[in-house]
Scaffold this active site. Sequence first.
Site, PDB file in Angstrom:
ATOM      1  N   LEU A 195      88.268  33.134 -39.944  1.00 24.53           N
ATOM      2  CA  LEU A 195      88.108  31.877 -39.217  1.00 24.53           C
ATOM      3  C   LEU A 195      87.394  30.906 -40.152  1.00 24.53           C
ATOM      4  O   LEU A 195      86.410  31.274 -40.801  1.00 24.53           O
ATOM      5  CB  LEU A 195      87.261  32.077 -37.953  1.00 24.53           C
ATOM      6  CG  LEU A 195      87.965  32.536 -36.677  1.00 24.53           C
ATOM      7  CD1 LEU A 195      86.938  32.722 -35.564  1.00 24.53           C
ATOM      8  CD2 LEU A 195      89.025  31.545 -36.243  1.00 24.53           C
ATOM      9  N   ASP A 196      87.859  29.669 -40.208  1.00 23.03           N
ATOM     10  CA  ASP A 196      87.224  28.664 -41.054  1.00 23.03           C
ATOM     11  C   ASP A 196      85.783  28.420 -40.618  1.00 23.03           C
ATOM     12  O   ASP A 196      85.443  28.622 -39.444  1.00 23.03           O
ATOM     13  CB  ASP A 196      87.984  27.333 -40.975  1.00 23.03           C
ATOM     14  CG  ASP A 196      89.386  27.429 -41.553  1.00 23.03           C
ATOM     15  OD1 ASP A 196      89.609  28.303 -42.406  1.00 23.03           O
ATOM     16  OD2 ASP A 196      90.248  26.620 -41.143  1.00 23.03           O
TER      17      ASP A 196
END
Length: 309
Positions: free
Chosen positions: A47-48
């Site tokens: 996940l960023d």
Amino acid sequence: MTPAKPSKRPVCGVLLLDKPLHLSSNTALQQARRLYRAEKAGHTGVLDPLATGVLPVCFGEATKFAQYLLDADKAYTATLKLGEASTTGDAEGDIIATGRSDISLSEFQAACTALTGNIRQVPPMFSALKHNGKPLYEYARQGITIERKPRDITIRQITVQDFAPPHATIAVQCSKGTYIRTLAEDIAKQLGTYAHLTALRRTATAGFDIAQTHTLDALAALSEAERDALLLPCDALMHYLPRINVDNEAARKLRFGQTAPYTPSGSLKSNTPLRAYDENGVFIGLAAYFSHYGSLKAIRLMNTAPAAE
């Protein structure tokens, strides 16, 4: 005197973590690992830093099966800002182009509908995909653009949750390999303008829901025994795969990497991963059934073989 580091221990199971804002997936993983004093840990997809939400963390034997969550469907809530393009496709980048933002709700909904179903998507340069062993984002930071091939993905549903131009919030249900930043840009292209993400939250993956997750702060406030009680068993990662039960002789053979005769009770697709359990209901690991030979072959095993074996 420098205090001794807490000793590590053989933790085994799955933690459903609510990844916080501005932390990379790896940093969040390492913080969870320290809380649990786990010898071995891994996560199930990146996940960023801008994104929050469901991040299953695997400890011990569960790390063997982390890859099977990469293939699962996911759900997100995303907030877009219309009329602006950024270098990264999200709010962490610099604004590089502007366009109209006076979009009507009907226009926006039509653009979302046009991108629902089986579509092709070009992965963004600011992604963890690798080229010659190096993540694409490293090239992007150097101003280098690498040609990327379009991918086949499925957008199962896009629901408009809030619409107040230039901002819009959508809920997306999608297949593996979907980049929501790119989806936001593609929606804007349908409208003849630009867009970038200002917020992104993963609300579900492989049937795990955001309501089941735990924050790092909440975990830190618990005792070790309380934290351990929150872990899901390793086979929870593959709950969507068919389950089979085998007798103890077949279980013994599978644990030793041997094929085991098997007659399915119903139709079973050949060479499909199956969750295999012994007569005591103990999860053995994943096995594949080969109809031509009428047998099972181990794919990935738990380290649960009795000592006498």
